[in-house]
Design a protein around this motif. Structure first.
Motif, PDB file in Angstrom:
ATOM      1  N   PRO A 100      52.941  56.142 -31.522  1.00  0.00           N
ATOM      2  CA  PRO A 100      53.667  56.501 -30.297  1.00  0.00           C
ATOM      3  C   PRO A 100      54.985  55.740 -30.200  1.00  0.00           C
ATOM      4  O   PRO A 100      55.238  54.783 -30.940  1.00  0.00           O
ATOM      5  CB  PRO A 100      52.703  56.075 -29.191  1.00  0.00           C
ATOM      6  CG  PRO A 100      51.987  54.893 -29.782  1.00  0.00           C
ATOM      7  CD  PRO A 100      51.819  55.223 -31.257  1.00  0.00           C
ATOM      8  N   ASN A 101      55.808  56.138 -29.224  1.00  0.00           N
ATOM      9  CA  ASN A 101      57.055  55.403 -29.017  1.00  0.00           C
ATOM     10  C   ASN A 101      56.844  54.246 -28.036  1.00  0.00           C
ATOM     11  O   ASN A 101      55.709  53.935 -27.669  1.00  0.00           O
ATOM     12  CB  ASN A 101      58.180  56.348 -28.571  1.00  0.00           C
ATOM     13  CG  ASN A 101      58.065  56.780 -27.111  1.00  0.00           C
ATOM     14  OD1 ASN A 101      57.100  56.468 -26.414  1.00  0.00           O
ATOM     15  ND2 ASN A 101      59.070  57.501 -26.637  1.00  0.00           N
TER      16      ASN A 101
ATOM     17  N   GLY B 215      59.970  56.367 -31.610  1.00  0.00           N
ATOM     18  CA  GLY B 215      58.894  55.449 -31.955  1.00  0.00           C
ATOM     19  C   GLY B 215      59.140  54.583 -33.164  1.00  0.00           C
ATOM     20  O   GLY B 215      58.364  53.657 -33.431  1.00  0.00           O
TER      21      GLY B 215
ATOM     22  N   LYS C 275      52.039  62.736 -22.152  1.00  0.00           N
ATOM     23  CA  LYS C 275      51.785  61.797 -23.238  1.00  0.00           C
ATOM     24  C   LYS C 275      51.703  62.534 -24.566  1.00  0.00           C
ATOM     25  O   LYS C 275      52.033  61.996 -25.620  1.00  0.00           O
ATOM     26  CB  LYS C 275      50.482  61.054 -22.957  1.00  0.00           C
ATOM     27  CG  LYS C 275      50.169  59.916 -23.901  1.00  0.00           C
ATOM     28  CD  LYS C 275      48.919  59.172 -23.427  1.00  0.00           C
ATOM     29  CE  LYS C 275      48.633  57.949 -24.292  1.00  0.00           C
ATOM     30  NZ  LYS C 275      47.422  57.222 -23.792  1.00  0.00           N
ATOM     31  N   TYR C 276      51.270  63.785 -24.493  1.00  0.00           N
ATOM     32  CA  TYR C 276      51.126  64.635 -25.670  1.00  0.00           C
ATOM     33  C   TYR C 276      51.802  65.983 -25.425  1.00  0.00           C
ATOM     34  O   TYR C 276      52.011  66.390 -24.282  1.00  0.00           O
ATOM     35  CB  TYR C 276      49.642  64.883 -25.979  1.00  0.00           C
ATOM     36  CG  TYR C 276      48.796  63.639 -26.015  1.00  0.00           C
ATOM     37  CD1 TYR C 276      48.027  63.270 -24.911  1.00  0.00           C
ATOM     38  CD2 TYR C 276      48.779  62.827 -27.139  1.00  0.00           C
ATOM     39  CE1 TYR C 276      47.244  62.127 -24.931  1.00  0.00           C
ATOM     40  CE2 TYR C 276      47.999  61.672 -27.169  1.00  0.00           C
ATOM     41  CZ  TYR C 276      47.242  61.324 -26.054  1.00  0.00           C
ATOM     42  OH  TYR C 276      46.480  60.190 -26.083  1.00  0.00           O
TER      43      TYR C 276
ATOM     44  N   GLY D 137      48.896  63.264 -30.999  1.00  0.00           N
ATOM     45  CA  GLY D 137      48.505  61.865 -30.854  1.00  0.00           C
ATOM     46  C   GLY D 137      47.980  61.204 -32.110  1.00  0.00           C
ATOM     47  O   GLY D 137      47.344  60.150 -32.013  1.00  0.00           O
TER      48      GLY D 137
ATOM     49  N   ILE E 284      54.316  57.481 -25.768  1.00  0.00           N
ATOM     50  CA  ILE E 284      54.394  58.940 -25.851  1.00  0.00           C
ATOM     51  C   ILE E 284      54.338  59.345 -27.320  1.00  0.00           C
ATOM     52  O   ILE E 284      55.016  58.741 -28.171  1.00  0.00           O
ATOM     53  CB  ILE E 284      55.682  59.473 -25.211  1.00  0.00           C
ATOM     54  CG1 ILE E 284      55.851  58.909 -23.791  1.00  0.00           C
ATOM     55  CG2 ILE E 284      55.679  60.993 -25.168  1.00  0.00           C
ATOM     56  CD1 ILE E 284      57.204  59.187 -23.187  1.00  0.00           C
ATOM     57  N   TYR E 285      53.584  60.394 -27.626  1.00  0.00           N
ATOM     58  CA  TYR E 285      53.372  60.829 -29.003  1.00  0.00           C
ATOM     59  C   TYR E 285      54.151  62.111 -29.329  1.00  0.00           C
ATOM     60  O   TYR E 285      54.359  62.971 -28.472  1.00  0.00           O
ATOM     61  CB  TYR E 285      51.889  61.098 -29.256  1.00  0.00           C
ATOM     62  CG  TYR E 285      51.017  59.867 -29.207  1.00  0.00           C
ATOM     63  CD1 TYR E 285      50.524  59.379 -27.989  1.00  0.00           C
ATOM     64  CD2 TYR E 285      50.661  59.195 -30.373  1.00  0.00           C
ATOM     65  CE1 TYR E 285      49.721  58.249 -27.940  1.00  0.00           C
ATOM     66  CE2 TYR E 285      49.846  58.067 -30.333  1.00  0.00           C
ATOM     67  CZ  TYR E 285      49.380  57.596 -29.112  1.00  0.00           C
ATOM     68  OH  TYR E 285      48.570  56.483 -29.070  1.00  0.00           O
TER      69      TYR E 285
END
Length: 463
Positions: free
Chosen positions: A384-385, A358, A284-285, A380, A389-390
């Protein structure tokens, strides 16, 4: 005089007979799914993980020459030879056979890579050719579990995995998110195949419920079991540090300079259809300095901060980090392939066709030259998209697994980049570059030993 001549003739015949027996290379290749070099590493003189060559030959007393690190391990039916990255040859010797020099480039491997496992099969004329083998069948539940035998993934179908191995003792692991993993050893006998039945038990529900009640924060403290909610999972590492992962569903997309990618570079063309057949999880990051410090015990970054992305790491550094992380967690993290990276950056099957990951306004989704003040920022903190997800645009470039290669217009399934090369792919743009380096199809590369203060990584975990 006649006796002396006869002795010479007999001696010459004995020597000729001995060396009429030869060692021959049957095959040499990269064992892409074999993780032994990572899970059982050995360091070279520069403190980097070696490559591992598993040499299959049915002879005792085999010797090896060519920059070998440490002692050769004599396993059942094969020898394990550790060599530093960059090596190009290995000499194989035996007292009763003519030696053979294995030049890796003759088999499509220009030179050895750190953390990779290779398979070399040698046959011996006039002697035992290969070790006797037997079939191992593992039946397991749930059928979504992952099966590893001798640290190598064995593909299963409907809860049944089969593999053929040399007679002797072997290790196995059966693991699945949300279940207690099972591991052990099995001894294969020449007389009959072996069968194992594994039924995984669910992790304690009380523990899972207590975790779900906690807020999910990027790479922050969690208790023991992975959190599973919606399409995300959280994997604990240690010392209160965890990794948030986002599930990416399999699908097909057009890779490269599609119409929404303004002012693309030439290496993004031609566009081509790519199908990814398996779901996977992606970070996620970007990997943070807190996570890197927890796993590696050091922090190479120029800009210091626990929630800042780690940077100034080479591709080789990333492989070492992942190897240690996998030993800690029991998972099989890796770098994303270039195709996996771009598919996730575009939003997977939820893509809305944005130029950047994003959105179409780069300042909303990315830290770039125009807003970063040329420093990295906490992960983050931008939008995000579509998948949640960042920072897949901007902040730091991210290493991919692939060798860099030119595109063609052929459709591909699960591509893994060029077969060989001198540079590894990097994606996403960074803090010191303008916006046009941050669109989702933008691709550049570095030699794998490069360290740069805007170069980091993001993790992938196969489902």
């Amino acid at each position: 005089m006649r006796n002396i001549l006869l002795s010479f003739i007999l001696l010459f015949a004995a020597i000729s007979s001995a060396f009429a027996q030869e060692l021959t290379v049957k095959s040499f290749k990269l064992a892409g799914s074999d993780l032994t070099a990572q899970t059982q590493p050995r360091k070279d003189l520069n403190d980097r993980n070696c490559a591992l060559i598993k040499v299959g030959i049915g002879l005792q007393g085999v010797q090896f020459e060519g920059g070998i690190m440490g002692n050769v391990e004599n396993k059942t039916g094969e020898y394990w030879v550790y060599m530093p990255q960059g090596n190009r040859q290995l000499k194989v010797k035996h007292a009763n056979y003519a030696p053979v020099m294995v030049t890796f480039a003759d088999y499509g491997v220009e030179k050895l890579e750190s953390n990779r496992t290779y398979e070399l099969i040698i046959t011996a004329s006039g002697g035992t050719q290969v070790a006797q083998k037997q079939r191992l069948t593992i039946r397991y539940s749930p059928s979504s579990a992952t099966v590893l035998v001798d640290n190598k993934m064995v593909k299963g179908t409907n809860g049944v995995a089969r593999t053929t191995l040399p007679v002797g003792q072997h290790s196995f692991v059966v693991a699945c998110d949300g279940y207690e993993s099972e591991e052990g050893t099995v001894k294969l006998k020449a007389s009959a195949p072996s069968n194992i039945q594994i039924t995984l038990t669910k992790e304690a529900m009380a523990t899972q419920q207590s975790i779900v009640s906690q807020p999910i924060v990027a790479q922050q403290p969690v208790v023991q079991a992975p959190i599973v909610h919606s399409d995300n999972i959280t994997i604990p590492v240690k010392d209160g540090i965890s990794i948030d992962m986002v599930r990416v569903e399999a699908g097909t997309f057009t890779m490269g300079a599609t119409a929404e990618m303004k002012d693309p570079f030439g290496n993004e063309k031609p566009t081509h259809r790519v199908t990814l057949t398996n779901d996977y999880y992606i970070g996620k990051y970007e990997v943070t300095q807190a996570l890197w410090q927890t796993v590696m015990g050091n922090n190479p970054s120029k800009f210091k901060g626990d929630n800042l992305p780690v940077e100034t790491v080479s591709w080789y550094d990333c492989q070492e980090f992942i190897s240690k992380l996998n030993r800690i967690t029991g998972k099989m993290f890796r770098l994303p392939t270039e195709a996996e990276w771009e598919y996730a950056a575009r939003g997977g099957n939820k893509s809305r066709g944005y130029q950047y990951s994003g959105g179409n306004n780069v300042l909303d989704v990315a830290w770039v030259r125009d807003n970063s003040e040329k420093v990295t920022h906490a992960v983050g903190t931008k939008q995000p998209n579509e998948l949640g997800i960042y920072d897949m645009s901007g902040n730091v470039w991210e290493w991919c697994q692939d060798w860099f290669g030119e595109y063609n217009n052929f459709s591909q399934v699960n591509p893994t980049g060029a077969n060989s090369g001198s540079e590894r792919v990097r994606r996403g743009g960074g803090r010191i570059l303008h916006a046009w380096f941050c669109h989702s199809s933008c691709r550049f590369s570095y030699t794998p030993g490069t360290c740069d203060s805007d170069l980091g990584l993001r993790l992938v975990l196969s489902e």
